[in-house]
Design a protein around this motif. Structure first.
Motif, PDB file in Angstrom:
ATOM      1  N   LEU A 160    -112.915  60.587 -33.735  1.00 31.55           N
ATOM      2  CA  LEU A 160    -112.425  59.308 -34.265  1.00 31.55           C
ATOM      3  C   LEU A 160    -113.040  58.971 -35.621  1.00 31.55           C
ATOM      4  O   LEU A 160    -112.537  58.126 -36.347  1.00 31.55           O
ATOM      5  CB  LEU A 160    -112.727  58.194 -33.253  1.00 31.55           C
ATOM      6  CG  LEU A 160    -112.151  56.804 -33.487  1.00 31.55           C
ATOM      7  CD1 LEU A 160    -110.624  56.832 -33.593  1.00 31.55           C
ATOM      8  CD2 LEU A 160    -112.572  55.856 -32.377  1.00 31.55           C
ATOM      9  N   LEU A 161    -114.132  59.658 -35.956  1.00 31.79           N
ATOM     10  CA  LEU A 161    -114.885  59.304 -37.155  1.00 31.79           C
ATOM     11  C   LEU A 161    -114.712  60.329 -38.270  1.00 31.79           C
ATOM     12  O   LEU A 161    -115.670  60.708 -38.961  1.00 31.79           O
ATOM     13  CB  LEU A 161    -116.371  59.134 -36.806  1.00 31.79           C
ATOM     14  CG  LEU A 161    -116.684  58.130 -35.691  1.00 31.79           C
ATOM     15  CD1 LEU A 161    -118.179  58.003 -35.481  1.00 31.79           C
ATOM     16  CD2 LEU A 161    -116.073  56.764 -35.998  1.00 31.79           C
ATOM     17  N   SER A 162    -113.486  60.788 -38.461  1.00 35.68           N
ATOM     18  CA  SER A 162    -113.195  61.692 -39.571  1.00 35.68           C
ATOM     19  C   SER A 162    -113.418  60.955 -40.885  1.00 35.68           C
ATOM     20  O   SER A 162    -113.477  59.715 -40.927  1.00 35.68           O
ATOM     21  CB  SER A 162    -111.752  62.185 -39.499  1.00 35.68           C
ATOM     22  OG  SER A 162    -110.859  61.097 -39.730  1.00 35.68           O
ATOM     23  N   GLU A 163    -113.530  61.690 -41.968  1.00 35.00           N
ATOM     24  CA  GLU A 163    -113.785  61.080 -43.279  1.00 35.00           C
ATOM     25  C   GLU A 163    -112.694  60.072 -43.648  1.00 35.00           C
ATOM     26  O   GLU A 163    -112.974  58.969 -44.109  1.00 35.00           O
ATOM     27  CB  GLU A 163    -113.879  62.175 -44.349  1.00 35.00           C
ATOM     28  CG  GLU A 163    -114.277  61.645 -45.714  1.00 35.00           C
ATOM     29  CD  GLU A 163    -114.426  62.742 -46.755  1.00 35.00           C
ATOM     30  OE1 GLU A 163    -114.583  62.419 -47.947  1.00 35.00           O
ATOM     31  OE2 GLU A 163    -114.363  63.937 -46.378  1.00 35.00           O
ATOM     32  N   ILE A 167    -113.044  55.840 -44.050  1.00 34.90           N
ATOM     33  CA  ILE A 167    -112.613  55.109 -45.249  1.00 34.90           C
ATOM     34  C   ILE A 167    -111.703  53.961 -44.854  1.00 34.90           C
ATOM     35  O   ILE A 167    -111.831  52.830 -45.341  1.00 34.90           O
ATOM     36  CB  ILE A 167    -111.895  56.056 -46.238  1.00 34.90           C
ATOM     37  CG1 ILE A 167    -112.888  57.044 -46.845  1.00 34.90           C
ATOM     38  CG2 ILE A 167    -111.192  55.258 -47.345  1.00 34.90           C
ATOM     39  CD1 ILE A 167    -112.248  58.167 -47.635  1.00 34.90           C
ATOM     40  N   ARG A 168    -110.782  54.238 -43.940  1.00 38.10           N
ATOM     41  CA  ARG A 168    -109.832  53.222 -43.497  1.00 38.10           C
ATOM     42  C   ARG A 168    -110.538  52.093 -42.737  1.00 38.10           C
ATOM     43  O   ARG A 168    -110.223  50.919 -42.924  1.00 38.10           O
ATOM     44  CB  ARG A 168    -108.756  53.871 -42.625  1.00 38.10           C
ATOM     45  CG  ARG A 168    -107.334  53.465 -42.937  1.00 38.10           C
ATOM     46  CD  ARG A 168    -106.653  54.273 -44.004  1.00 38.10           C
ATOM     47  NE  ARG A 168    -106.171  55.513 -43.500  1.00 38.10           N
ATOM     48  CZ  ARG A 168    -105.117  55.667 -42.702  1.00 38.10           C
ATOM     49  NH1 ARG A 168    -104.453  54.621 -42.264  1.00 38.10           N
ATOM     50  NH2 ARG A 168    -104.724  56.865 -42.356  1.00 38.10           N
ATOM     51  N   ILE A 198    -120.473  51.556 -37.342  1.00 37.91           N
ATOM     52  CA  ILE A 198    -119.598  52.367 -38.202  1.00 37.91           C
ATOM     53  C   ILE A 198    -119.432  51.694 -39.557  1.00 37.91           C
ATOM     54  O   ILE A 198    -119.477  52.345 -40.596  1.00 37.91           O
ATOM     55  CB  ILE A 198    -118.210  52.577 -37.542  1.00 37.91           C
ATOM     56  CG1 ILE A 198    -118.353  53.074 -36.101  1.00 37.91           C
ATOM     57  CG2 ILE A 198    -117.352  53.519 -38.368  1.00 37.91           C
ATOM     58  CD1 ILE A 198    -119.138  54.358 -35.952  1.00 37.91           C
ATOM     59  N   VAL A 199    -119.235  50.375 -39.543  1.00 44.42           N
ATOM     60  CA  VAL A 199    -119.140  49.592 -40.777  1.00 44.42           C
ATOM     61  C   VAL A 199    -120.032  48.356 -40.625  1.00 44.42           C
ATOM     62  O   VAL A 199    -119.878  47.596 -39.670  1.00 44.42           O
ATOM     63  CB  VAL A 199    -117.690  49.149 -41.070  1.00 44.42           C
ATOM     64  CG1 VAL A 199    -117.642  48.304 -42.349  1.00 44.42           C
ATOM     65  CG2 VAL A 199    -116.758  50.350 -41.201  1.00 44.42           C
TER      66      VAL A 199
END
Length: 374
Positions: A160-163, A167-168, A198-199
């Motif tokens: 789920l944590l692709s680059e 970004i999204r 994550i953010v």
């Protein structure tokens, strides 16, 4: 071509569309448009105009207006905007520029809906969000596919944590300007005692009073929005922020079966993040049964809310902070309700899919011609 005009950052921006299933692709366009100027006015086409130029809508005008108004980057929603963008309407609302994705949209005659404003130098391009559209979602319902689902996040959470996804997540968690930090994004990994950040939000999670609500939020719709709005209003009176737990695809499929969820967890999480009533953030892979230990993991949760649907037995039995949200004007709406709308009008939507295929060929030719003319 269609470069950003000088001084656009001081202007009110116009964007328009159908916004049928107000999904994260629509939100992405509104985010990029809002980042360009000081305000964003969003024109929403009528059901009749869309039927004439594109095919039947799944969501009616009131439902689509509700969804667009809930987007935190939308300053004002304008109903019954013409399908072919009219510079006079833009002028009435003080918008010198219109923003649209880098694709071509055509009317019933196969003509570019934005040609007039392009010729006037009022058109600005932003990047279209890939791999999502109302047509895609209707296709998933009609074909009953599950290939869009993420695997068990308890084991495969790194998927789920692709680059691109990171970004999204960062972009969709921004504040109402689209330029600054806003809400947080967290991941729940069951065996770990802390949520994975994550953010980072624009506040300290542990110092903030929070109210919690969870769910699938599939086909993010007015029923979800109205609940979140009511929770937001209650949170505001307690000087708290709203944080939303989102269940993974495997959990939803276990309880709902068939090919649910129609949107995968990444798509659903972006839909929730863009909502102006979710000012605390989201927790990915939230447990179906929230325990006291899980709530302690989050921080200072002062209330747990649940919508007007019947409580599943035992899910909230250990939660003494629980409060039910009463019935509301969209409480008859859920994901199955919307899917049934599509299936009950299968022939009409299949015809729409075919029409979309024809129009896409026309739009490719127009885009190719436009590229040659640069």
């Amino acid at each position: 071509m269609y470069e950003r005009p000088e001084g656009i950052e001081n202007c009110r921006i116009w964007i328009d569309g159908c916004f049928d299933f107000a999904h994260h692709g629509h939100a992405g366009a509104m985010l990029q448009a809002r980042q360009l100027g000081k305000e964003l006015y969003v024109g929403v086409h009528s059901d009749e105009e869309i039927l004439k130029n594109k095919g039947p809508t799944v969501m009616n005008l009131e439902e689509r207006i509700t969804a667009v108004t809930a987007c935190k980057w939308s300053t004002k929603t304008i109903p019954n905007a013409p399908y072919v963008t009219d510079p006079k309407i833009m002028e009435e609302h003080g918008c010198p520029y219109v923003v649209h994705g880098d694709d071509i949209t055509t009317d019933a005659n196969g003509e570019d809906c934005y040609q007039i404003v392009k010729d006037l130098g009022k058109f600005v391009v932003v990047k279209r969000t890939p791999n999502i559209s109302t047509t895609d979602l209707v296709g998933r319902m009609l074909l009953m596919t599950k290939t869009h689902h993420y695997k068990d996040l308890n084991k495969n959470w790194k998927d789920l944590l692709s680059e691109d996804n990171l970004i999204r997540f960062k972009n969709y968690s921004t504040d109402e300007t689209g330029l600054n930090k806003g809400s947080g994004v967290y991941l729940n990994i069951p065996d770990e005692s802390e949520l994975k950040t994550i953010v980072e939000p624009n506040f300290n999670l542990k110092d903030q009073k929070l109210v919690y609500i969870d769910g699938g939020f599939d086909l993010f719709h007015p029923g979800h929005i109205e609940i979140l709005k009511l929770v937001f209003e209650k949170a505001k009176t307690a000087n708290a922020k709203v944080i939303v737990g989102i269940h993974d695809d495997l959990t939803i499929n276990k309880y709902k079966g068939l090919n649910y969820p129609i949107m995968n967890i990444f798509e659903r999480s972006l839909c929730v993040l863009q909502c102006r009533y979710v000012n605390g953030g989201i927790i990915l892979n939230a447990p179906y049964k929230p325990t006291k230990e899980f709530l302690d993991k989050i921080g200072n949760v002062i209330k747990v809310y649940h919508g007007p649907t019947e409580l599943a037995k035992g899910v909230y039995e250990d939660i003494d902070l629980l409060e039910n949200i009463p019935k509301h004007k969209f409480d008859n709406m859920n994901t199955e309700f919307i899917v049934n709308r599509v299936l009950n009008n299968k022939a009409a939507y299949e015809e729409r899919q075919k029409k979309k295929g024809w129009k896409s060929e026309v739009e490719k030719v127009l885009k190719s011609k436009e590229a040659r003319d640069v």
